[in-house]
Scaffold this motif. Structure first.
Motif, PDB file in Angstrom:
ATOM      1  N   GLY A  62       0.786  -1.235   0.000  1.00 14.25           N
ATOM      2  CA  GLY A  62       0.000   0.000   0.000  1.00 14.25           C
ATOM      3  C   GLY A  62       0.809   1.270   0.000  1.00 14.25           C
ATOM      4  N   ARG A  95      -9.205  -1.801  -0.205  1.00  9.98           N
ATOM      5  CA  ARG A  95      -8.614  -1.412  -1.490  1.00  9.98           C
ATOM      6  C   ARG A  95      -9.418  -1.978  -2.658  1.00  9.98           C
ATOM      7  N   GLN A 100      -3.402  -0.463  -4.868  1.00  7.64           N
ATOM      8  CA  GLN A 100      -3.926   0.825  -4.421  1.00  7.64           C
ATOM      9  C   GLN A 100      -3.199   1.266  -3.151  1.00  7.64           C
TER      10      GLN A 100
END
Length: 476
Positions: A62, A95, A100
């Motif tokens: 992330g 996500r 993402q």
């Protein structure tokens, strides 16, 4: 299949718009785009913005990846004074794809690096970033979360498209459990914590994402959901109102914005000759926001306007107007010339979609003339984007012009506009939908290919595009 964009001159585009009864306006005077404006007590140097464009290029944990940082350096250098940072999930399980961004304490250093490189690039190019506003969009993807969809409500037309088990292909149905009220109560805490991280990192504002049928958007349409987050307008707007109030209480100096659907419509499907056609729905619609419950083609802005007023009173400083669902009605959210491989051909002339964006944005801006409203739907206009934006600002239809897909191919569009130069024709977005096709490509070890503009950012994204095409299951 015939294509639509054949315009060599503004007059030719306006002639078509007039013939279709559309209210498209163009102005050769682009000076309104260079005007400054005040947002949340901050002076913003011009009326040009970059929309929250995800690159699907973060690390698996992330954090921003190398291509993420490259995009933000290019955005910073480009000259737009409002950079609306892309979606970052407030929890990892929220996500929309495996690459993402996530906004939490563990990823704060990566987000700080992204912001620093964006601002430094702007200072190097423009000398000053005191009038640059950079935000971060906070999101939870709800039914579009990976690896497991997390539903806020049941939708008779979206549930069959919501895959619960990718190995068996089993889709959601009426027995699929919903997120509980307790789950949503706990999620409010995560939004506040993410806002604290964004503020500590140094973002000028956070956006509470309420669009495109992700979780907070779906809550707005949860007419059939039981409990305190469904049914009445008060309940359906409870989550966003309480989160805004909590963030304002905890972080009074942090600017809050929201990108919000003002019109959901309904899902569409591929019909005869690959044209999009609406799903066969029953009325009244059980789950749609900003939409006439008896006619899905008719926006009804009563509730969106009412909610925006409540959010303004709670301290929201800016609203980014959008609509539709990228998975269910892509022609509504972003009028296109060519569909992505998994999409349908546009069922309407794209100018109709552009006009819809402009009209609904104008209604919101007219309802709240002192609230900065950021408009969408410009990219299909190609070289005429900024003539349309200047006319809309001049006429009070919008406060700021946002550029989405077109910023991937031409991130320095603002430099050209502000210097009085025509856009680089070799980099003007033609809405070919390559970026969307890459976003839909998930067949690699990371579970997601990075997305960008293969035709006009060829050195970086053409190899990615070729790999995605050559390794696609459909090519075997």
């Amino acid at each position: 299949m015939s294509r639509y964009f054949k315009y060599k001159t503004a007059d030719a585009l306006l002639a078509d718009a007039t013939a279709m009864g559309l209210d498209i306006r163009l102005s050769d005077d682009l000076s309104p785009l260079a005007q400054s404006l005040s947002i949340g007590g901050r002076t913003v140097g011009n009326r040009l913005a970059i929309h929250p464009m995800e690159g699907c290029d973060g690390e698996l944990d992330g954090s921003p990846g190398d291509l993420t940082l490259r995009r933000y350096r290019r955005f910073g250098d480009g000259g737009a004074k409002l950079i609306w940072g892309e979606a970052a999930a407030v929890v990892p399980e929220g996500r929309a794809n495996t690459r993402q961004l996530v906004c939490d304490a563990a990823r704060a250093d990566g987000l700080a690096r992204l912001l620093d490189q964006c601002r430094r690039s702007h200072r190097d190019a423009w000398g000053d970033d005191s009038d640059l506003l950079v935000g971060l969009q906070l999101t939870h993807s709800g039914r579009y979360s990976v690896p497991r969809p997390l539903l806020a409500q049941h939708d008779p037309w979206l549930d069959p498209r919501t895959i619960l088990d990718r190995q068996t292909g089993r889709s959601a149905d009426a027995d699929t459990p919903l997120l509980s009220d307790d789950d949503l109560d706990r999620l409010q805490h995560r939004y506040v914590e993410a806002a604290e991280v964004a503020a500590r990192v140094g973002f000028d504002f956070i956006d509470l994402k309420q669009c495109h049928r992700y979780l907070l958007c779906e809550l707005l349409s949860s007419h059939t959901r039981p409990g305190k987050y469904g049914g009445s307008f008060e309940n359906r707007t409870r989550f966003i109102r309480e989160v805004v109030a909590r963030i304002r209480d905890r972080l009074p100096a942090l600017m809050i914005a929201t990108r919000m659907n003002v019109y959901d419509g309904i899902p569409w499907r591929t019909g005869a000759d690959q044209l999009g056609e609406p799903e066969d729905v029953s009325y009244p619609l059980p789950s749609s926001w900003g939409t006439d419950p008896e006619d899905h083609t008719r926006p009804d802005l009563d509730e969106p306007i009412r909610l925006i007023g409540l959010l303004r009173d709670l301290g929201v400083a800016m609203v980014n107007v959008t609509m539709g669902n990228p998975y269910g009605s892509p022609h509504i959210i972003r009028p296109f010339e060519y569909p992505p491989p998994d999409g349908y051909e546009t069922p309407e002339h794209p100018l109709i979609g552009v006009d819809r964006h402009f009209r609904l944005t104008e209604q919101i801006q007219s309802a709240y003339p002192d609230l900065p409203i950021l408009g969408s739907g410009y990219s299909w206009l190609q070289a005429f984007i900024f003539q349309a934006g200047a006319a809309n600002i001049r006429d009070g239809r919008v406060s700021v012009v946002g550029v989405g897909r077109a910023s991937l191919s031409h991130p320095d569009f603002a430099r050209f506009v502000l210097e009085g130069r025509p856009l680089d024709r070799k980099r003007i977005c033609r809405t070919f939908s390559y970026c969307t096709a890459l976003m839909r490509s998930k067949h690699n070890d990371l579970g997601q290919f990075a997305t960008g503009c293969p035709p006009f950012d060829k050195e970086v994204y053409d190899p990615i595009w070729k790999e995605a095409q050559q390794t696609s299951p459909s090519s075997r």
